[in-house]
Design a protein around this motif. Sequence first.
Motif, PDB file in Angstrom:
ATOM      1  N   ASN A  60       0.836  -1.197   0.000  1.00 40.84           N
ATOM      2  CA  ASN A  60       0.000   0.000   0.000  1.00 40.84           C
ATOM      3  C   ASN A  60       0.878   1.257   0.000  1.00 40.84           C
ATOM      4  OD1 ASN A  60      -1.914   1.995   0.413  1.00 40.84           O
ATOM      5  ND2 ASN A  60      -2.284   1.455   2.571  1.00 40.84           N
ATOM      6  N   VAL A 119      -1.205  -5.407   1.383  1.00 35.53           N
ATOM      7  CA  VAL A 119      -2.588  -5.374   0.913  1.00 35.53           C
ATOM      8  C   VAL A 119      -2.993  -6.797   0.535  1.00 35.53           C
ATOM      9  CG1 VAL A 119      -4.212  -4.460  -0.797  1.00 35.53           C
ATOM     10  CG2 VAL A 119      -2.281  -3.061  -0.036  1.00 35.53           C
ATOM     11  N   ALA A 225      -6.180  -3.393   3.786  1.00 34.20           N
ATOM     12  CA  ALA A 225      -4.843  -2.811   3.668  1.00 34.20           C
ATOM     13  C   ALA A 225      -4.301  -2.333   5.010  1.00 34.20           C
ATOM     14  CB  ALA A 225      -4.877  -1.634   2.690  1.00 34.20           C
TER      15      ALA A 225
END
Length: 285
Positions: A60, A119, A225
């Motif tokens: 992320n 993620v 995430a």
Amino acid sequence: MSVHQHTSGRVRSARPHRRFSRILLATALSLAAAPAFAIFTNGGFEQNSFVGWTLAGGTNPGLLGAEPFTSASIQITPGAPGPASIVGQMTDLLAPTILLPRVGQLTAKLNDENGGALVTSLVQTDTVTSADIDPADGLPHIRFAFAPVMDDPNHSPNQQPYFYVSVKNLADNSILFEQFAYSGQAGVNFLSGAGNWKYLEFQNIDVVLPLSAVGEQVELTVIAADCSLGGHGGYVYVDGFGSSNVPPPGNAAVITEVPVNQPAILVLLASLLGLIGFRAARAKV
Ligand SMILES: [Ca+2]
């Protein structure tokens, strides 16, 4: 005379009985035509795996732009999928009021409590069929439950852990359902878990599709995430993907019949109400 009366009496009483038998038969057929999780393969994760699903992800780098964030704000730097697991009966100490498993014996957990700016995404594409039509309203449904649990380090909003859930019709790319929130986002009724952790109880989602969706493909996506700075985790529990009602929350390990019988009872009630409605409508004509 008395024999005749007796006979005709038996005939009269047999008619409603036969009618009731027909209703039972029709109900049984509708039950057979509407399995608990018609639309998704392994929609309840009862195979103790992610069979039927595609796990992906990466890292992320942070959400794009400014609030309000949408699916277009999500960026995923390609890489190995983040963590994913299947959980059974357990207490989540970070979100202690969440009852696990949610449906059946097993529930999926996407991502985990650790950081790493990871993620995890979960995707499945399926074709809507007539078996996904709810007899209660004659329309196809997609139903499931999810519960996000995320650390809230109070970073800037675009750096916070977040979750995203969507149902998209691939025939025209229309979004049928979408929910996004970063941890601690204002306006979202997050509960306080351990420390700075925030969470939501399981949310039951019921996406009603138009009848024209039968034969079309839908894509379901769930994303969980970590924070983009790497120090804080976030995850999402998901379960009960299908076209039938998600049963009320309950601890399956204590009341093992709930996940099996509850949808059947709801479908049975819906079928009976549907039949009564149909008969009443005909009677008016
Ligand atoms: Ca399950």
